[in-house]
Design a protein around this motif. Structure first.
Motif, PDB file in Angstrom:
ATOM      1  N   ALA A  40       1.076   3.954   1.833  1.00 41.93           N
ATOM      2  CA  ALA A  40       1.967   3.483   2.891  1.00 41.93           C
ATOM      3  C   ALA A  40       1.238   2.463   3.737  1.00 41.93           C
ATOM      4  O   ALA A  40       0.072   2.640   4.079  1.00 41.93           O
ATOM      5  N   GLY A  56      11.790   5.158  11.257  1.00 40.65           N
ATOM      6  CA  GLY A  56      11.670   3.835  10.664  1.00 40.65           C
ATOM      7  C   GLY A  56      12.929   3.019  10.861  1.00 40.65           C
ATOM      8  O   GLY A  56      13.944   3.504  11.376  1.00 40.65           O
ATOM      9  N   SER A 106       8.555   2.111   7.934  1.00 42.74           N
ATOM     10  CA  SER A 106       9.313   1.903   6.704  1.00 42.74           C
ATOM     11  C   SER A 106      10.643   2.657   6.790  1.00 42.74           C
ATOM     12  O   SER A 106      10.726   3.722   7.419  1.00 42.74           O
ATOM     13  N   TRP A 151      10.577   6.413   6.272  1.00 37.34           N
ATOM     14  CA  TRP A 151       9.918   7.303   7.229  1.00 37.34           C
ATOM     15  C   TRP A 151      10.846   7.634   8.388  1.00 37.34           C
ATOM     16  O   TRP A 151      11.731   6.849   8.753  1.00 37.34           O
ATOM     17  N   ARG A 202      13.584  -2.819  10.196  1.00 38.41           N
ATOM     18  CA  ARG A 202      12.154  -2.516  10.309  1.00 38.41           C
ATOM     19  C   ARG A 202      11.406  -3.565  11.126  1.00 38.41           C
ATOM     20  O   ARG A 202      10.321  -3.301  11.636  1.00 38.41           O
ATOM     21  N   THR A 235       2.922   1.096   6.621  1.00 33.45           N
ATOM     22  CA  THR A 235       3.479   1.123   7.970  1.00 33.45           C
ATOM     23  C   THR A 235       4.247   2.422   8.184  1.00 33.45           C
ATOM     24  O   THR A 235       4.800   2.991   7.229  1.00 33.45           O
TER      25      THR A 235
END
Length: 200
Positions: free
Chosen positions: A69, A80, A74, A77, A48, A71
Motif C-alpha cells: 500500500a 479513503g 486509497s 481503505w 482520493r 497511501t
C-alpha cells in the motif's frame, strides 16, 4: 369559446388559451423539465485527491505479509476517497418560452374540455378561516382544487393551508405542475384575464 361560470352564466375566453389541442409529449417534457429544475443538485463526495492525509506510505513495501500500500486514502481503505465521487451538478433542462406557454395552454384547454374549470366573479374571505373557505368550495361541490387569483390574498392563503387538497396561487405564478396536480381549477374573473394576457 365559452366557459361555464359558477353562477350559471357563460364567460367568453380566448380560443388560443382554452381551445388548444392537447400535446401530451410537450406537456410531459415541460413538466419533467420544471421538476428537474427544482432539484438542488448539491450532492458531493470526495475522491482520493480531495480527502486529507495519505501523504506517507503506511508501512514498508516488503516483509510485513500484508498487501502493498502506498497511501491510507486509497478507495479500498476506510476513510479513503470515493472511486467515482458525486459532484455538484445542475439538472436544469432547456425549455424555451414558446414550449412552456404551449404546454400551459394545452393543460388549460384539456381542463376546460373536461369541465374542470370553474370561474367565479370574486373569491374573498373576511377572515383567514379554513371553515369559511371550505364552505365556499362545498357550494361548488369541490373538495380538491387549485384556486388561482389575480393578486396575493393573505386570508385565502392562510385559510387553504389546513386543506390538504386545496392550494392558492396567483395568475402570475401558476405553473404546469400545479395545474396538473389538482382535479379542479377555480379562477376568479380577474385571474382569468391575467392568465389570458400571460399565455395568449
Amino acid at each position: 369559446m365559452q366557459l361555464n361560470a359558477a353562477n350559471g352564466v357563460t364567460v367568453e375566453v380566448s380560443d388560443s388559451v382554452f381551445g388548444a389541442d392537447y400535446n401530451a409529449s410537450l406537456v410531459h417534457q415541460v413538466v419533467t423539465a420544471y421538476l428537474a429544475g427544482a432539484r438542488a443538485g448539491t450532492k458531493a463526495q470526495k475522491n482520493r485527491a480531495a480527502v486529507s492525509g495519505g501523504g506517507s506510505k503506511p508501512y514498508r513495501q516488503k516483509g510485513t505479509g500484508r498487501a502493498r500500500a502506498g497511501t491510507t486514502r486509497s478507495p479500498l481503505w476506510r476513510s479513503g476517497g470515493k472511486i467515482f465521487a458525486a459532484e455538484p451538478r445542475s439538472y436544469q433542462q432547456k425549455v424555451n418560452r414558446k414550449m412552456y406557454r404551449g404546454a400551459v395552454r394545452a393543460i388549460l384547454s384539456e381542463l376546460s374540455r373536461l369541465g374542470r374549470v370553474h370561474v367565479l366573479d370574486v373569491l374573498e374571505l373576511d377572515a383567514p378561516k379554513t371553515k369559511a373557505l371550505k364552505a365556499k368550495l362545498d357550494d361548488l361541490g369541490l373538495d380538491e382544487a387549485l384556486i388561482v387569483i389575480d393578486e396575493h390574498n393573505d386570508h385565502l392563503s392562510l385559510a387553504a393551508r389546513n386543506l390538504p387538497r386545496v392550494d392558492v396561487s396567483t395568475a402570475l405564478r401558476v405553473d404546469p405542475v400545479s395545474l396538473i396536480g389538482f382535479e379542479h381549477l377555480v379562477l376568479t374573473k380577474a385571474a382569468l384575464e391575467r392568465l389570458e394576457a400571460r399565455f395568449a
